[in-house]
Write a protein that holds these residues in place. Structure first.
Motif, PDB file in Angstrom:
ATOM      1  N   GLN A 160      17.462   3.752 -38.341  1.00  0.00           N
ATOM      2  CA  GLN A 160      16.876   3.123 -37.166  1.00  0.00           C
ATOM      3  C   GLN A 160      17.922   2.270 -36.454  1.00  0.00           C
ATOM      4  O   GLN A 160      18.635   1.485 -37.081  1.00  0.00           O
ATOM      5  CB  GLN A 160      15.696   2.233 -37.569  1.00  0.00           C
ATOM      6  CG  GLN A 160      15.132   1.396 -36.438  1.00  0.00           C
ATOM      7  CD  GLN A 160      14.154   0.351 -36.928  1.00  0.00           C
ATOM      8  OE1 GLN A 160      13.872   0.269 -38.115  1.00  0.00           O
ATOM      9  NE2 GLN A 160      13.645  -0.456 -36.033  1.00  0.00           N
ATOM     10  N   ASP A 161      18.040   2.446 -35.143  1.00  0.00           N
ATOM     11  CA  ASP A 161      18.868   1.538 -34.357  1.00  0.00           C
ATOM     12  C   ASP A 161      18.000   0.378 -33.897  1.00  0.00           C
ATOM     13  O   ASP A 161      16.822   0.541 -33.596  1.00  0.00           O
ATOM     14  CB  ASP A 161      19.454   2.256 -33.143  1.00  0.00           C
ATOM     15  CG  ASP A 161      18.376   2.593 -32.123  1.00  0.00           C
ATOM     16  OD1 ASP A 161      18.155   1.786 -31.199  1.00  0.00           O
ATOM     17  OD2 ASP A 161      17.740   3.654 -32.257  1.00  0.00           O
ATOM     18  N   MET A 162      18.576  -0.802 -33.855  1.00  0.00           N
ATOM     19  CA  MET A 162      17.856  -1.990 -33.404  1.00  0.00           C
ATOM     20  C   MET A 162      18.725  -2.761 -32.428  1.00  0.00           C
ATOM     21  O   MET A 162      19.864  -3.105 -32.741  1.00  0.00           O
ATOM     22  CB  MET A 162      17.496  -2.898 -34.591  1.00  0.00           C
ATOM     23  CG  MET A 162      16.366  -2.383 -35.457  1.00  0.00           C
ATOM     24  SD  MET A 162      16.074  -3.454 -36.884  1.00  0.00           S
ATOM     25  CE  MET A 162      15.879  -5.036 -36.109  1.00  0.00           C
ATOM     26  N   GLY A 163      18.194  -3.002 -31.244  1.00  0.00           N
ATOM     27  CA  GLY A 163      18.882  -3.835 -30.274  1.00  0.00           C
ATOM     28  C   GLY A 163      18.215  -5.196 -30.213  1.00  0.00           C
ATOM     29  O   GLY A 163      16.986  -5.292 -30.139  1.00  0.00           O
ATOM     30  N   GLN A 164      19.016  -6.252 -30.278  1.00  0.00           N
ATOM     31  CA  GLN A 164      18.487  -7.613 -30.274  1.00  0.00           C
ATOM     32  C   GLN A 164      18.980  -8.392 -29.059  1.00  0.00           C
ATOM     33  O   GLN A 164      20.103  -8.185 -28.590  1.00  0.00           O
ATOM     34  CB  GLN A 164      18.915  -8.391 -31.530  1.00  0.00           C
ATOM     35  CG  GLN A 164      18.065  -8.153 -32.743  1.00  0.00           C
ATOM     36  CD  GLN A 164      18.403  -6.854 -33.401  1.00  0.00           C
ATOM     37  OE1 GLN A 164      19.537  -6.419 -33.355  1.00  0.00           O
ATOM     38  NE2 GLN A 164      17.434  -6.221 -34.009  1.00  0.00           N
ATOM     39  N   VAL A 165      18.126  -9.281 -28.604  1.00  0.00           N
ATOM     40  CA  VAL A 165      18.486 -10.245 -27.571  1.00  0.00           C
ATOM     41  C   VAL A 165      18.065 -11.622 -28.068  1.00  0.00           C
ATOM     42  O   VAL A 165      16.925 -11.800 -28.519  1.00  0.00           O
ATOM     43  CB  VAL A 165      17.788  -9.935 -26.230  1.00  0.00           C
ATOM     44  CG1 VAL A 165      18.074 -11.030 -25.217  1.00  0.00           C
ATOM     45  CG2 VAL A 165      18.249  -8.592 -25.687  1.00  0.00           C
ATOM     46  N   LEU A 166      18.976 -12.584 -28.016  1.00  0.00           N
ATOM     47  CA  LEU A 166      18.676 -13.965 -28.377  1.00  0.00           C
ATOM     48  C   LEU A 166      18.697 -14.823 -27.119  1.00  0.00           C
ATOM     49  O   LEU A 166      19.635 -14.734 -26.318  1.00  0.00           O
ATOM     50  CB  LEU A 166      19.698 -14.513 -29.382  1.00  0.00           C
ATOM     51  CG  LEU A 166      19.808 -13.814 -30.742  1.00  0.00           C
ATOM     52  CD1 LEU A 166      20.832 -14.537 -31.615  1.00  0.00           C
ATOM     53  CD2 LEU A 166      18.470 -13.746 -31.451  1.00  0.00           C
ATOM     54  N   LEU A 167      17.662 -15.649 -26.952  1.00  0.00           N
ATOM     55  CA  LEU A 167      17.563 -16.566 -25.820  1.00  0.00           C
ATOM     56  C   LEU A 167      17.435 -17.994 -26.333  1.00  0.00           C
ATOM     57  O   LEU A 167      16.917 -18.227 -27.431  1.00  0.00           O
ATOM     58  CB  LEU A 167      16.345 -16.234 -24.947  1.00  0.00           C
ATOM     59  CG  LEU A 167      16.206 -14.807 -24.409  1.00  0.00           C
ATOM     60  CD1 LEU A 167      14.937 -14.699 -23.572  1.00  0.00           C
ATOM     61  CD2 LEU A 167      17.427 -14.396 -23.601  1.00  0.00           C
ATOM     62  N   ASP A 168      17.886 -18.954 -25.509  1.00  0.00           N
ATOM     63  CA  ASP A 168      17.719 -20.350 -25.895  1.00  0.00           C
ATOM     64  C   ASP A 168      16.342 -20.849 -25.468  1.00  0.00           C
ATOM     65  O   ASP A 168      15.501 -20.088 -24.973  1.00  0.00           O
ATOM     66  CB  ASP A 168      18.846 -21.217 -25.324  1.00  0.00           C
ATOM     67  CG  ASP A 168      18.821 -21.297 -23.796  1.00  0.00           C
ATOM     68  OD1 ASP A 168      17.822 -20.877 -23.171  1.00  0.00           O
ATOM     69  OD2 ASP A 168      19.812 -21.782 -23.219  1.00  0.00           O
ATOM     70  N   GLU A 169      16.101 -22.131 -25.647  1.00  0.00           N
ATOM     71  CA  GLU A 169      14.784 -22.701 -25.367  1.00  0.00           C
ATOM     72  C   GLU A 169      14.421 -22.621 -23.888  1.00  0.00           C
ATOM     73  O   GLU A 169      13.241 -22.696 -23.537  1.00  0.00           O
ATOM     74  CB  GLU A 169      14.747 -24.153 -25.849  1.00  0.00           C
ATOM     75  CG  GLU A 169      14.934 -24.292 -27.355  1.00  0.00           C
ATOM     76  CD  GLU A 169      15.017 -25.741 -27.807  1.00  0.00           C
ATOM     77  OE1 GLU A 169      14.902 -26.633 -26.932  1.00  0.00           O
ATOM     78  OE2 GLU A 169      15.186 -25.985 -29.016  1.00  0.00           O
ATOM     79  N   ASN A 170      15.426 -22.475 -23.023  1.00  0.00           N
ATOM     80  CA  ASN A 170      15.188 -22.381 -21.584  1.00  0.00           C
ATOM     81  C   ASN A 170      15.191 -20.944 -21.077  1.00  0.00           C
ATOM     82  O   ASN A 170      15.162 -20.710 -19.869  1.00  0.00           O
ATOM     83  CB  ASN A 170      16.250 -23.192 -20.833  1.00  0.00           C
ATOM     84  CG  ASN A 170      16.211 -24.663 -21.195  1.00  0.00           C
ATOM     85  OD1 ASN A 170      15.138 -25.267 -21.246  1.00  0.00           O
ATOM     86  ND2 ASN A 170      17.373 -25.248 -21.458  1.00  0.00           N
ATOM     87  N   GLY A 171      15.243 -19.979 -21.996  1.00  0.00           N
ATOM     88  CA  GLY A 171      15.224 -18.581 -21.601  1.00  0.00           C
ATOM     89  C   GLY A 171      16.567 -18.031 -21.174  1.00  0.00           C
ATOM     90  O   GLY A 171      16.634 -16.928 -20.616  1.00  0.00           O
ATOM     91  N   GLN A 172      17.659 -18.759 -21.446  1.00  0.00           N
ATOM     92  CA  GLN A 172      18.989 -18.294 -21.081  1.00  0.00           C
ATOM     93  C   GLN A 172      19.570 -17.426 -22.202  1.00  0.00           C
ATOM     94  O   GLN A 172      19.363 -17.687 -23.384  1.00  0.00           O
ATOM     95  CB  GLN A 172      19.917 -19.481 -20.807  1.00  0.00           C
ATOM     96  CG  GLN A 172      19.466 -20.346 -19.638  1.00  0.00           C
ATOM     97  CD  GLN A 172      19.392 -19.571 -18.338  1.00  0.00           C
ATOM     98  OE1 GLN A 172      20.359 -18.914 -17.942  1.00  0.00           O
ATOM     99  NE2 GLN A 172      18.250 -19.641 -17.673  1.00  0.00           N
TER     100      GLN A 172
END
Length: 242
Positions: free
Chosen positions: A199-211
């Motif tokens: 399985q491939d998994m793409g991740q996105v991490l955002l800070d508390e302000n959505g940046q």
């Protein structure tokens, strides 16, 4: 002289049980702007994982806005209420799936939508730092590893249980957490396909302000638990003969 990680490429060579380990660092290159470091972790003389990290000294450089956003957008979250587990859209999960096998899952407090962890398209979670601690810049690769997996039902099905094994994590840092750290980081995982258990998994991490903080591409393999148990029986039988 380059304290901030820019990217990390991690490959897991075998399961790592708890216990002491030997960490070996070696510098591959040291430039004016970037440094590249290789690291290996070994137990009992056998390497468990190998990683390459590129660091740099954070300074003002070119910035350009892109017309990008998550779709669909994350549900609204009142982080103050979420800390008390009173948010209207999110709830605390005392124990994530596979937390017994992936003990690192027990480090943060995971908060997922009331509707559940996974949809057909993605999984998402707000990850809160342990009590008295905060997430800092060096923790972003670790948080990418902790991202919620998709298709949890594949290894939770009692009729056909599977074990999910993380093979690699490739992280690119895109943003900067405050120097004093942060209590919360948002993560969304998405998957394009599962082929022959991989399985491939793409991740996105955002800070508390959505940046945007980081993007990563992880590789996971689903192994039938029956195959694992058969191999363990063979290993135990051979050890008894010796």
């Amino acid at each position: 002289n380059h304290p901030h990680p820019v990217s990390a490429n991690i490959h897991f060579l075998r399961p790592t049980p708890p216990g002491p380990a030997v960490i070996t660092l070696s510098g591959l290159s040291h430039g004016r702007t970037y440094s590249t470091i290789s690291c290996s972790i070994a137990r009992e003389g056998c390497p468990d994982d190998a990683r390459t990290t590129r660091n740099w000294r954070w300074r003002r450089c070119l910035n350009a806005a892109a017309d990008w956003s998550l779709h669909p957008k994350p549900l609204p979250a009142d982080l103050a209420r979420l800390a008390r587990n009173q948010d209207a859209n999110w709830k605390c999960v005392p124990k994530m799936p596979q937390a017994d096998n992936r003990r690192a899952y027990n480090v943060p407090r995971h908060h997922i939508p009331h509707s559940g962890l996974s949809s057909n398209l993605f999984s998402e979670s707000w990850m809160r730092a342990p009590d008295g601690q905060k997430w800092d810049q060096s923790m972003l690769p670790f948080l990418s590893y902790l991202s919620p997996m998709l298709f949890d039902e594949a290894y939770l099905d009692p009729k056909n249980p599977h074990d999910a094994v993380m093979l690699s994590v490739n992280v690119d840092i895109r943003g900067q957490l405050p120097s004093e750290g942060a209590d919360w980081v948002y993560c969304r995982s998405s998957c394009k396909a599962v082929v022959n258990g991989k399985q491939d998994m793409g991740q996105v991490l955002l800070d508390e302000n959505g940046q945007l903080l980081a993007v990563s591409q992880n590789s996971v393999h689903f192994t039938p638990m029956a195959d694992y148990l058969d191999r363990e029986k063979e290993r135990i039988a051979k050890s008894k003969k010796l």
